[in-house]
Motif scaffolding. Structure first.
Motif: not given
Length: 119
Positions: A61-72
């Motif tokens: 969905d092209g979400r913010d990279c920072s959000e993705v990294l936090i979830q990872i």
């Protein structure tokens, strides 16, 4: 709930470590393989898998990279905690049984697994 597995003598089987590294070892037939926390481990794995699916959708969905990294990072932490539960079970049961039966290979296997797990 306690679960017991008995492996055929010298039958090799493979575990996948938290970092994805395969780990193959054998058990002496006299070594009962008991796991006290199997259900908890499977539940936590299911949650981690679901979380990874959510992260995949975030990327799609092209979400913010920072959000993705936090979830990872959250999934990585969850996987490390699963490994800790498995290690505690192994020490409490498999290692105790191995010491009682004089199975030194289990100690060597544990050292190898710990080294791979903490990389």
């Amino acid at each position: 709930m306690s679960e017991k597995h008995t492996h055929a003598e010298n039958a090799a089987h493979t575990h996948i470590l938290a970092d994805g590294t395969p780990y193959t070892h054998t058990h002496n037939a006299a070594h009962p393989h008991r796991h006290e926390n199997t259900k908890a481990v499977l539940n936590r794995m299911s949650r981690a898998i679901g979380h990874m699916e959510s992260i995949k959708k975030m990327v799609e969905d092209g979400r913010d990279c920072s959000e993705v990294l936090i979830q990872i990072a959250a999934v990585r932490s969850a996987i490390n905690n699963i490994g800790k539960i498995i290690l505690e079970d192994h020490i409490s049961h498999c290692l105790v049984d191995a010491i009682e039966t004089g199975d030194e290979q289990v100690l060597a296997d544990l050292n190898d697994a710990i080294n791979k797990f903490i990389k």
